[in-house]
Scaffold this motif. Structure first.
Motif, mmCIF file in Angstrom:
data_model
loop_
_atom_site.group_PDB
_atom_site.id
_atom_site.type_symbol
_atom_site.label_atom_id
_atom_site.label_comp_id
_atom_site.label_asym_id
_atom_site.label_seq_id
_atom_site.Cartn_x
_atom_site.Cartn_y
_atom_site.Cartn_z
ATOM 1 N N UNK A 179 0.895 -1.217 0.014
ATOM 2 C CA UNK A 179 0.155 -0.005 0.112
ATOM 3 C C UNK A 179 0.883 1.232 0.114
ATOM 4 N N UNK A 180 1.954 1.122 0.691
ATOM 5 C CA UNK A 180 2.947 2.411 0.624
ATOM 6 C C UNK A 180 3.510 2.555 -0.654
ATOM 7 N N UNK A 181 3.648 1.664 -1.460
ATOM 8 C CA UNK A 181 4.266 1.998 -2.791
ATOM 9 C C UNK A 181 3.365 2.193 -3.703
ATOM 10 N N UNK A 182 1.976 1.777 -3.650
ATOM 11 C CA UNK A 182 1.006 1.462 -4.662
ATOM 12 C C UNK A 182 1.130 2.942 -5.715
ATOM 13 N N UNK A 183 1.089 4.234 -4.979
ATOM 14 C CA UNK A 183 0.718 5.299 -5.703
ATOM 15 C C UNK A 183 2.026 5.658 -6.519
ATOM 16 N N UNK A 184 3.315 5.388 -5.951
ATOM 17 C CA UNK A 184 4.468 5.638 -6.748
ATOM 18 C C UNK A 184 4.630 4.471 -7.962
ATOM 19 N N UNK A 185 4.315 3.431 -7.820
ATOM 20 C CA UNK A 185 4.350 2.339 -8.909
ATOM 21 C C UNK A 185 3.333 2.579 -9.834
ATOM 22 N N UNK A 186 2.281 3.012 -9.322
ATOM 23 C CA UNK A 186 1.166 3.384 -10.513
ATOM 24 C C UNK A 186 1.392 4.397 -11.343
ATOM 25 N N UNK A 187 2.061 5.541 -10.669
ATOM 26 C CA UNK A 187 2.525 6.609 -11.435
ATOM 27 C C UNK A 187 3.567 6.262 -12.375
ATOM 28 N N UNK A 188 4.792 5.389 -12.151
ATOM 29 C CA UNK A 188 5.908 5.049 -12.943
ATOM 30 C C UNK A 188 5.072 4.107 -14.061
ATOM 31 N N UNK A 189 4.184 3.086 -13.625
ATOM 32 C CA UNK A 189 3.561 2.301 -14.627
ATOM 33 C C UNK A 189 2.762 3.042 -15.959
ATOM 34 N N UNK A 190 2.118 4.120 -15.151
ATOM 35 C CA UNK A 190 1.121 4.940 -16.188
ATOM 36 C C UNK A 190 2.139 5.443 -17.279
ATOM 37 N N UNK A 191 3.320 6.018 -16.813
ATOM 38 C CA UNK A 191 4.341 6.736 -17.823
ATOM 39 C C UNK A 191 5.002 5.776 -18.915
ATOM 40 N N UNK A 192 4.973 4.433 -18.135
ATOM 41 C CA UNK A 192 5.455 3.484 -19.022
ATOM 42 C C UNK A 192 4.519 3.092 -20.165
ATOM 43 N N UNK A 193 3.478 3.105 -19.813
ATOM 44 C CA UNK A 193 2.266 2.817 -20.579
ATOM 45 C C UNK A 193 2.169 3.830 -21.660
ATOM 46 N N UNK A 194 1.946 5.034 -21.308
ATOM 47 C CA UNK A 194 2.209 6.263 -22.479
ATOM 48 C C UNK A 194 3.084 6.160 -23.467
ATOM 49 N N UNK A 195 4.448 5.902 -22.962
ATOM 50 C CA UNK A 195 5.511 5.975 -23.725
ATOM 51 C C UNK A 195 5.447 4.755 -24.643
ATOM 52 N N UNK A 196 5.184 3.472 -24.086
ATOM 53 C CA UNK A 196 5.169 2.513 -24.809
ATOM 54 C C UNK A 196 4.230 2.334 -25.820
ATOM 55 N N UNK A 256 7.859 -3.217 -6.251
ATOM 56 C CA UNK A 256 6.986 -4.212 -6.200
ATOM 57 C C UNK A 256 7.685 -5.255 -6.771
ATOM 58 N N UNK A 257 6.910 -6.568 -6.748
ATOM 59 C CA UNK A 257 7.427 -7.695 -7.090
ATOM 60 C C UNK A 257 6.612 -8.125 -8.489
ATOM 61 N N UNK A 258 7.376 -8.644 -9.580
ATOM 62 C CA UNK A 258 6.771 -8.673 -10.892
ATOM 63 C C UNK A 258 6.964 -10.293 -11.083
ATOM 64 N N UNK A 259 5.962 -10.773 -11.963
ATOM 65 C CA UNK A 259 5.859 -11.954 -12.372
ATOM 66 C C UNK A 259 5.204 -11.969 -13.801
#
Length: 91
Positions: free
Chosen positions: A12-29, A82-85
């Motif tokens: 929960x403590x990392x969720x907002x930061x991870x979502x921000x980075x992931x949304x940036x990755x999506x937009x660029x990708x 986070x942990x990725x699979x």
């Protein structure tokens, strides 16, 4: 075509930061050559689980994506939060 399902478990403590980075990755990708689809989804039953779902035209497109600046910058950041699979399907 190639489909990657990237499951990410995040606190929960990392969720907002991870979502921000992931949304940036999506937009660029989405601008990468050979990208057919690229999105992030939030689980409706488990708030600690996110999924990036990506579809690529071919291996060459995916390989170029994995060398792109946004990928080599943002994916390591996501991995620290986070942990990725990863599941990979070719069809």
């Amino acid at each position: 075509m190639i489909r990657l399902n990237v499951f990410i478990q995040v606190s929960e403590s990392n969720r907002a930061a991870l979502l921000k980075a992931a949304k940036e990755l999506v937009a660029s990708s989405l601008k990468d050559g050979g990208c057919i689809a690229y999105d992030i989804f939030e689980s409706s039953t488990r708030p600690d689980i996110l999924m990036i779902c990506e579809t690529w035209a071919d291996e060459e497109s995916l390989a170029a994506h994995e060398k792109a600046v946004h990928f080599v910058t943002l994916v390591p950041k996501i991995q620290t939060l986070g942990t990725m699979k990863i599941e990979k399907f070719t069809f």
